[in-house]
Design a protein around this motif. Structure first.
Motif, mmCIF file in Angstrom:
data_model
loop_
_atom_site.group_PDB
_atom_site.id
_atom_site.type_symbol
_atom_site.label_atom_id
_atom_site.label_comp_id
_atom_site.label_asym_id
_atom_site.label_seq_id
_atom_site.Cartn_x
_atom_site.Cartn_y
_atom_site.Cartn_z
ATOM 1 N N GLN A 58 45.049 -4.710 48.551
ATOM 2 C CA GLN A 58 45.037 -5.139 49.952
ATOM 3 C C GLN A 58 46.123 -6.177 50.235
ATOM 4 N N ALA A 59 46.336 -7.091 49.297
ATOM 5 C CA ALA A 59 47.349 -8.141 49.486
ATOM 6 C C ALA A 59 48.764 -7.599 49.328
ATOM 7 N N ASN A 60 48.902 -6.469 48.627
ATOM 8 C CA ASN A 60 50.183 -5.782 48.463
ATOM 9 C C ASN A 60 51.294 -6.721 47.983
ATOM 10 N N PRO A 61 51.193 -7.247 46.775
ATOM 11 C CA PRO A 61 52.232 -8.158 46.280
ATOM 12 C C PRO A 61 53.585 -7.466 46.123
ATOM 13 N N GLN A 62 54.629 -8.208 46.418
ATOM 14 C CA GLN A 62 55.993 -7.708 46.208
ATOM 15 C C GLN A 62 56.447 -7.951 44.773
ATOM 16 N N LEU A 63 55.765 -8.865 44.096
ATOM 17 C CA LEU A 63 56.157 -9.256 42.745
ATOM 18 C C LEU A 63 54.901 -9.528 41.919
ATOM 19 N N ILE A 64 54.850 -8.966 40.724
ATOM 20 C CA ILE A 64 53.753 -9.231 39.790
ATOM 21 C C ILE A 64 54.365 -9.804 38.515
ATOM 22 N N LEU A 65 53.895 -10.990 38.127
ATOM 23 C CA LEU A 65 54.421 -11.671 36.956
ATOM 24 C C LEU A 65 53.320 -11.801 35.914
ATOM 25 N N ILE A 66 53.645 -11.469 34.672
ATOM 26 C CA ILE A 66 52.670 -11.500 33.592
ATOM 27 C C ILE A 66 53.085 -12.545 32.568
ATOM 28 N N MET A 67 52.176 -13.453 32.237
ATOM 29 C CA MET A 67 52.459 -14.435 31.185
ATOM 30 C C MET A 67 51.425 -14.276 30.082
ATOM 31 N N THR A 68 51.877 -14.467 28.861
ATOM 32 C CA THR A 68 51.007 -14.270 27.707
ATOM 33 C C THR A 68 51.546 -15.057 26.532
ATOM 34 N N HIS A 69 50.695 -15.314 25.528
ATOM 35 C CA HIS A 69 51.132 -16.035 24.339
ATOM 36 C C HIS A 69 51.792 -15.107 23.320
ATOM 37 N N GLY A 70 51.411 -13.841 23.333
ATOM 38 C CA GLY A 70 51.968 -12.917 22.355
ATOM 39 C C GLY A 70 51.768 -11.476 22.769
ATOM 40 N N ASN A 71 52.443 -10.534 22.087
ATOM 41 C CA ASN A 71 52.374 -9.097 22.366
ATOM 42 C C ASN A 71 52.619 -8.788 23.848
ATOM 43 N N PRO A 72 53.726 -9.268 24.423
ATOM 44 C CA PRO A 72 53.948 -9.116 25.860
ATOM 45 C C PRO A 72 53.958 -7.679 26.357
ATOM 46 N N GLU A 73 54.593 -6.784 25.620
ATOM 47 C CA GLU A 73 54.664 -5.391 26.077
ATOM 48 C C GLU A 73 53.287 -4.730 26.036
ATOM 49 N N GLU A 74 52.507 -5.073 25.011
ATOM 50 C CA GLU A 74 51.157 -4.531 24.901
ATOM 51 C C GLU A 74 50.291 -5.033 26.053
ATOM 52 N N VAL A 75 50.419 -6.312 26.373
ATOM 53 C CA VAL A 75 49.651 -6.891 27.470
ATOM 54 C C VAL A 75 50.051 -6.253 28.793
ATOM 55 N N LYS A 76 51.343 -6.068 29.010
ATOM 56 C CA LYS A 76 51.818 -5.444 30.249
ATOM 57 C C LYS A 76 51.292 -4.026 30.381
ATOM 58 N N ALA A 77 51.397 -3.247 29.295
ATOM 59 C CA ALA A 77 50.936 -1.862 29.328
ATOM 60 C C ALA A 77 49.435 -1.790 29.598
ATOM 61 N N GLY A 78 48.666 -2.681 28.980
ATOM 62 C CA GLY A 78 47.221 -2.690 29.188
ATOM 63 C C GLY A 78 46.852 -3.055 30.614
ATOM 64 N N PHE A 79 47.560 -4.023 31.179
ATOM 65 C CA PHE A 79 47.288 -4.439 32.557
ATOM 66 C C PHE A 79 47.599 -3.303 33.530
ATOM 67 N N LEU A 80 48.748 -2.652 33.353
ATOM 68 C CA LEU A 80 49.123 -1.555 34.249
ATOM 69 C C LEU A 80 48.130 -0.403 34.154
ATOM 70 N N LYS A 81 47.682 -0.107 32.950
ATOM 71 C CA LYS A 81 46.717 0.975 32.769
ATOM 72 C C LYS A 81 45.418 0.663 33.497
ATOM 73 N N GLU A 82 44.978 -0.585 33.413
ATOM 74 C CA GLU A 82 43.727 -0.977 34.065
ATOM 75 C C GLU A 82 43.859 -0.896 35.586
ATOM 76 N N MET A 83 44.972 -1.351 36.109
ATOM 77 C CA MET A 83 45.182 -1.355 37.558
ATOM 78 C C MET A 83 45.340 0.061 38.125
ATOM 79 N N GLN A 84 45.911 0.953 37.301
ATOM 80 C CA GLN A 84 46.170 2.318 37.776
ATOM 81 C C GLN A 84 44.890 3.113 37.990
ATOM 82 N N GLY A 85 43.757 2.512 37.652
ATOM 83 C CA GLY A 85 42.481 3.161 37.926
ATOM 84 C C GLY A 85 42.206 3.265 39.411
#
Length: 321
Positions: free
Chosen positions: A245-272
């Motif tokens: 609903q908020a339709n962000p123009q930019l999504i930023l992900i911060m993490t302590h480790g495994n950045p690509e794994e975290v990004k892929a997991g987040f995108l998979k969850e959101m794509q539901g």
């Protein structure tokens, strides 16, 4: 008996000579390092008065931001936060690693005999009695905003008698802040900041350091009215429907480790959610991973670099390719 008198006199003169030598050495130390002989009394972020008979020389930091500030002020550490890779402060690379704010290695800290341990408020409040039991002091601070980082610099500058250097570092931060216009929400880039670990994702709120940095760099936090988590009041649970609903123009992900794994997991969850692919940030490929050394923890004086990075990303998202 006559032979004993010269021997006794020699012993007395030798003792006097040693005492004079120690006195001269002490005097020389005070002359060359006058700040080391002065008593210090400061008040930490927990409101605790912490006093030292002289400027602390053996310092341990439990997190990277405090480590960065100590070295920026011209100090050094005898113990630093544990890392999987190189130390964010290269001068501290060979310093003994002593755990972190989350898990303090008391055995190693005890062996290092620190004058002071720099911990997090309130996370390390429970550790104060333990640190004091080994005849060390603990100073508690935190950094949920740029103003907090400036307060840390001021406090550590007082502790080390480096007030002039602390003022210079704060002036540099203020100069950087003057380059940006804080977000007013109207024309600012709509942004979601996600703190992630595999299987766990939270939205950073404005009262978090990353949320504060976003607004100072000119972005608008779409999670500003999300309900804070009770256990982590600087973060909120991510609601996919509200994000869409908020339709962000930019999504930023911060993490302590495994950045690509975290990004892929987040995108998979959101794509539901079927509407996910219609979000501006997704359509324009504006889903970015933030550098962990600047955003996964308090960056200390490198907050200037963090502001630069965020401002660049915010401006880029306004003009998608």
């Amino acid at each position: 008996m006559k032979k004993l008198i010269p021997l006794a006199l020699c012993a007395l003169l030798a003792t006097a000579g040693c005492s004079a030598s120690r006195a001269a050495s002490t005097t020389d130390s005070i002359l060359n390092h006058p700040e080391a002989a002065a008593a210090v009394s400061i008040k930490d972020f927990a409101g605790r008065n912490v006093a030292f008979s002289q400027v602390p020389q053996h310092i341990i930091a439990l997190s990277n931001g405090e480590m960065d500030i100590i070295y920026a002020l011209g100090g050094t550490l005898v113990g630093r936060p544990s890392t999987n890779g190189p130390s964010p402060v290269k001068e501290a690379q060979d310093v003994t690693q002593i755990g972190s704010t989350h898990e303090v290695d008391l055995e190693r800290i005890t062996l290092l005999k620190p004058d002071v341990v720099l911990g997090h408020y309130p996370m390390n409040s429970k550790d104060v009695p333990i640190i004091e039991s080994i005849h060390s002091k603990m100073v508690l601070t935190s950094a949920n905003s740029v103003e907090d980082i400036k307060r840390q610099i001021t406090l550590f500058g007082e502790m080390l008698h480096k007030e002039t250097k602390a003022a210079e570092l704060i002036a540099s931060i203020d100069d950087k802040l003057s380059d940006f216009r804080p977000s007013d929400g109207a024309q600012s880039t709509r942004t979601l900041i996600v703190y992630g670990a595999p299987g766990t994702y939270m939205a950073a709120l404005p009262n978090s350091l990353s949320g504060n940095l976003l607004e100072l760099a000119g972005g608008y936090n779409i999670a500003s009215d999300f309900a804070a988590l009770q256990s982590y009041p600087q973060y909120a649970q991510i609601n996919t429907e509200r994000v869409v609903q908020a339709n962000p123009q930019l999504i930023l992900i911060m993490t302590h480790g495994n950045p690509e794994e975290v990004k892929a997991g987040f995108l998979k969850e959101m794509q539901g959610n079927a509407a996910w692919n219609g979000i501006d940030a997704v359509k324009n490929n504006q889903v970015e991973i933030l550098p962990s050394e600047l955003f996964g923890t308090n960056p200390g004086t490198r907050v200037i670099d963090a502001l630069d990075d965020l401002h660049e990303l915010v401006e880029k998202a306004k003009q998608p390719t």
